[in-house]
Design an enzyme around this catalytic site. Structure first.
Site, PDB file in Angstrom:
ATOM      1  N   ARG A 167       0.543  11.812  -9.465  1.00 35.85           N
ATOM      2  CA  ARG A 167       1.047  10.466  -9.159  1.00 35.85           C
ATOM      3  C   ARG A 167       2.452  10.259  -9.728  1.00 35.85           C
ATOM      4  NH1 ARG A 167      -3.141   7.275  -7.104  1.00 35.85           N
ATOM      5  NH2 ARG A 167      -5.222   7.625  -7.945  1.00 35.85           N
ATOM      6  N   GLU A 208       0.853  -1.196   0.000  1.00 38.40           N
ATOM      7  CA  GLU A 208       0.000   0.000   0.000  1.00 38.40           C
ATOM      8  C   GLU A 208       0.886   1.242   0.000  1.00 38.40           C
ATOM      9  OE1 GLU A 208      -2.515   1.507  -0.740  1.00 38.40           O
ATOM     10  OE2 GLU A 208      -4.080   1.426   0.781  1.00 38.40           O
ATOM     11  N   ASP A 209       0.402   2.309  -0.591  1.00 36.17           N
ATOM     12  CA  ASP A 209       1.186   3.548  -0.598  1.00 36.17           C
ATOM     13  C   ASP A 209       1.165   4.223   0.766  1.00 36.17           C
ATOM     14  OD1 ASP A 209      -1.516   4.235  -0.782  1.00 36.17           O
ATOM     15  OD2 ASP A 209      -1.264   5.630  -2.447  1.00 36.17           O
ATOM     16  N   PHE A 240      -1.263  15.990   3.968  1.00 31.91           N
ATOM     17  CA  PHE A 240      -1.724  15.350   2.736  1.00 31.91           C
ATOM     18  C   PHE A 240      -0.575  15.396   1.743  1.00 31.91           C
ATOM     19  CE2 PHE A 240      -3.923  14.439  -1.126  1.00 31.91           C
ATOM     20  CZ  PHE A 240      -4.861  13.509  -0.724  1.00 31.91           C
ATOM     21  N   ASP A 295      -3.599   5.345   6.368  1.00 32.43           N
ATOM     22  CA  ASP A 295      -4.127   6.596   6.905  1.00 32.43           C
ATOM     23  C   ASP A 295      -5.138   6.267   8.012  1.00 32.43           C
ATOM     24  OD1 ASP A 295      -4.703   9.348   7.049  1.00 32.43           O
ATOM     25  OD2 ASP A 295      -6.133   9.266   5.408  1.00 32.43           O
TER      26      ASP A 295
HETATM   27  P1  IMP Z   1      -7.171   4.755   4.577  1.00 33.21           P
HETATM   28  O1  IMP Z   1      -8.244   3.794   4.181  1.00 33.21           O
HETATM   29  O2  IMP Z   1      -7.757   5.990   5.232  1.00 33.21           O
HETATM   30  O3  IMP Z   1      -6.073   4.158   5.406  1.00 33.21           O
HETATM   31  O4  IMP Z   1      -6.572   5.345   3.278  1.00 33.21           O
HETATM   32  C1  IMP Z   1      -5.820   4.665   2.415  1.00 33.21           C
HETATM   33  C2  IMP Z   1      -5.825   5.388   1.084  1.00 33.21           C
HETATM   34  O5  IMP Z   1      -6.187   6.769   1.199  1.00 33.21           O
HETATM   35  C3  IMP Z   1      -4.452   5.393   0.495  1.00 33.21           C
HETATM   36  O6  IMP Z   1      -4.202   4.242  -0.236  1.00 33.21           O
HETATM   37  C4  IMP Z   1      -4.512   6.604  -0.392  1.00 33.21           C
HETATM   38  O7  IMP Z   1      -5.073   6.284  -1.635  1.00 33.21           O
HETATM   39  C5  IMP Z   1      -5.446   7.562   0.306  1.00 33.21           C
HETATM   40  N1  IMP Z   1      -4.703   8.572   1.065  1.00 33.21           N
HETATM   41  C6  IMP Z   1      -4.627   8.705   2.395  1.00 33.21           C
HETATM   42  N2  IMP Z   1      -3.845   9.735   2.733  1.00 33.21           N
HETATM   43  C7  IMP Z   1      -3.401  10.256   1.569  1.00 33.21           C
HETATM   44  C8  IMP Z   1      -2.527  11.337   1.256  1.00 33.21           C
HETATM   45  O8  IMP Z   1      -1.951  12.041   2.111  1.00 33.21           O
HETATM   46  N3  IMP Z   1      -2.309  11.557  -0.066  1.00 33.21           N
HETATM   47  C9  IMP Z   1      -2.866  10.822  -1.045  1.00 33.21           C
HETATM   48  N4  IMP Z   1      -3.688   9.800  -0.797  1.00 33.21           N
HETATM   49  C10 IMP Z   1      -3.953   9.512   0.507  1.00 33.21           C
END
Ligand code: IMP
Length: 217
Positions: free
Chosen positions: A203, A137-138, A190, A141
């Protein structure tokens, strides 16, 4: 001279995270790089992690994963689209017999805020039953995406399931989940670049940059 844009919305404890980067030698804000690319499109974006810092950290993660999975086979599952560059680089830093699969989830839409609901938009191509799985995963969050994915992947009874995330924002967590391999822990910023987007843009930035606060969603 520090000419970085002031982000203005770090949570309490953010400084500790930043100190950790310095202490571990993994770079971080204020470590020298300032602006993404020479193009005017990217002018003024602050670099959080440069391509060199990313490459060094990914190599370390690859070595650790190689060590942990020595002699095993591995299925690397990339979470589209943001994890694509990370998976491409990480996979080449891992010296085990690996195959790729990909899933896509819906989460952020066009803005910076999560809707809260996670939906599977693209499923795995192949069963992971009995396989060693590394979810790539990138950024971790709120944890909603990886909690959901872990749940549906575990239903297939893999031999093992590990999570590798390049970035982790622990202060944003809603679902309790930790990654087994974390590139960098960051405060509540962010970020864009190296696969991560804002409304599908940025990206392809080779560095990870901070999206200036107050940007229209
Ligand atoms: P989560 O489900 O809230 O953990 O979010 C995971 C996804 O939210 C990541 O795979 C990203 O696609 C997106 N995301 C969360 N924070 C960021 C950010 O700072 N920049 C870009 N995408 C984000």
């Amino acid at each position: 001279m520090d000419d970085r844009i002031v982000s203005g919305h770090e949570p309490e404890g953010a400084e500790n995270n930043l100190d950790l980067h310095r202490a571990t030698g993994s770079g971080g804000p204020g470590s020298g790089d300032t602006v993404c690319m020479a193009s005017t499109i990217y002018q003024g974006l602050e670099v959080l992690f440069s391509r060199q810092q990313i490459a060094e950290r990914v190599a370390q993660m690859g070595a650790q994963i190689t060590h942990d999975l020595e002699g095993e086979k591995l299925v690397m599952i990339g979470v589209l689209k943001g994890a694509a560059p990370f998976l491409a680089d990480l996979s080449r830093a891992i010296q085990v017999d690996a195959t790729f699969d990909f899933v896509a989830t819906s989460s952020y839409g066009k803005g910076q805020r999560s809707s809260g609901a996670v939906k599977l938009v693209k499923d795995l191509d192949h069963s992971i039953e009995g396989k060693n799985v590394l979810v790539v995963e990138d950024i971790l969050d709120t944890g909603l995406t990886l909690s959901y994915l872990r749940k549906i992947f575990m239903q297939q009874h893999p031999k093992s399931l590990r999570i590798a995330t390049l970035l982790d924002k622990p202060s944003r967590r809603i679902e309790k989940i930790d990654a087994d391999y974390v590139g960098f822990s960051i405060p509540n910023l962010f970020v864009i670049g190296y696969g991560m987007d804002y409304a599908e843009r940025y990206r392809n930035l080779p560095d990870i940059c901070i999206m200036p606060p107050g940007h229209p969603e």
